[in-house]
Motif scaffolding. Sequence first.
Motif, PDB file in Angstrom:
ATOM      1  N   ARG A   1       3.356  -8.363  -0.151  1.00 22.24           N
ATOM      2  CA  ARG A   1       2.009  -8.862   0.119  1.00 22.24           C
ATOM      3  C   ARG A   1       1.662  -9.806  -1.019  1.00 22.24           C
TER       4      ARG A   1
ATOM      5  N   GLY B   1      -1.427 -12.465  -2.460  1.00 22.16           N
ATOM      6  CA  GLY B   1      -2.779 -12.980  -2.370  1.00 22.16           C
ATOM      7  C   GLY B   1      -2.989 -14.010  -3.457  1.00 22.16           C
TER       8      GLY B   1
ATOM      9  N   ARG C   1      -1.081 -16.266  -8.128  1.00 23.01           N
ATOM     10  CA  ARG C   1      -0.987 -15.273  -7.057  1.00 23.01           C
ATOM     11  C   ARG C   1      -0.808 -13.874  -7.636  1.00 23.01           C
TER      12      ARG C   1
ATOM     13  N   TRP D   1      -6.201  -7.578  -4.668  1.00 21.16           N
ATOM     14  CA  TRP D   1      -5.808  -7.857  -3.280  1.00 21.16           C
ATOM     15  C   TRP D   1      -6.995  -7.716  -2.330  1.00 21.16           C
TER      16      TRP D   1
ATOM     17  N   LEU E   1      -9.417 -10.752  -2.214  1.00 24.18           N
ATOM     18  CA  LEU E   1      -8.905 -12.091  -1.930  1.00 24.18           C
ATOM     19  C   LEU E   1      -9.036 -12.457  -0.448  1.00 24.18           C
TER      20      LEU E   1
ATOM     21  N   LYS F   1      -4.334 -14.639   1.866  1.00 22.65           N
ATOM     22  CA  LYS F   1      -3.256 -13.663   1.723  1.00 22.65           C
ATOM     23  C   LYS F   1      -2.190 -13.888   2.778  1.00 22.65           C
TER      24      LYS F   1
ATOM     25  N   ALA G   1      -0.927 -19.131   3.180  1.00 20.10           N
ATOM     26  CA  ALA G   1      -1.993 -18.141   2.995  1.00 20.10           C
ATOM     27  C   ALA G   1      -3.353 -18.750   3.320  1.00 20.10           C
TER      28      ALA G   1
END
Length: 166
Positions: free
Chosen positions: A27, A29, A41, A79, A82, A85, A148
């Motif tokens: 993952r 973000g 990030r 996370w 954000l 993502k 993203a």
Amino acid sequence: MAIEIERRFIIKGDDWKEHAFSSKQIRQGYLSINFEEWIIRVRIIDNKDAFIGMKKSLEGLINDEFEYQIPIKDAELIWKKLDKKLTKRRFDLQFNEDSWIIDCFQNENYPLIIAEIELESTESIVKSPHWCGKEITGEKKLTNAALARFPISDWSQQELKIFNLD
């Protein structure tokens, strides 16, 4: 200073899978997406390891890239806050004595699959496997940060066609 030299390709089909030896769920973000400055990030791997990364494009294949481990608890808090993502499954491959990674994007960027190979120098010769399609090295629209912000599910048919994603 950490320098990254890489080439990237769109993947069609699944012939690459026979060369995969490991995978992880990622993952990512973004705190900052500024292609003229730094992209920053947070990356969470398999819900147990987390990193903050900073990347700046220098020219063509070359980027400055720094990455530092951070506590998973902090990464999860960031996370959640954000907007930009993405999620993907990353596979590690060995092909013709070269190490490749394959990112299979999920959710809004499905079914996009991108291969990357990191190089020792800009003069390194890459024997691209038969499963590599269009080269997208330097295509800002297909960077993780851009995906993203503007996933392929929001692209027009014409935009998808440009990169053979239709």
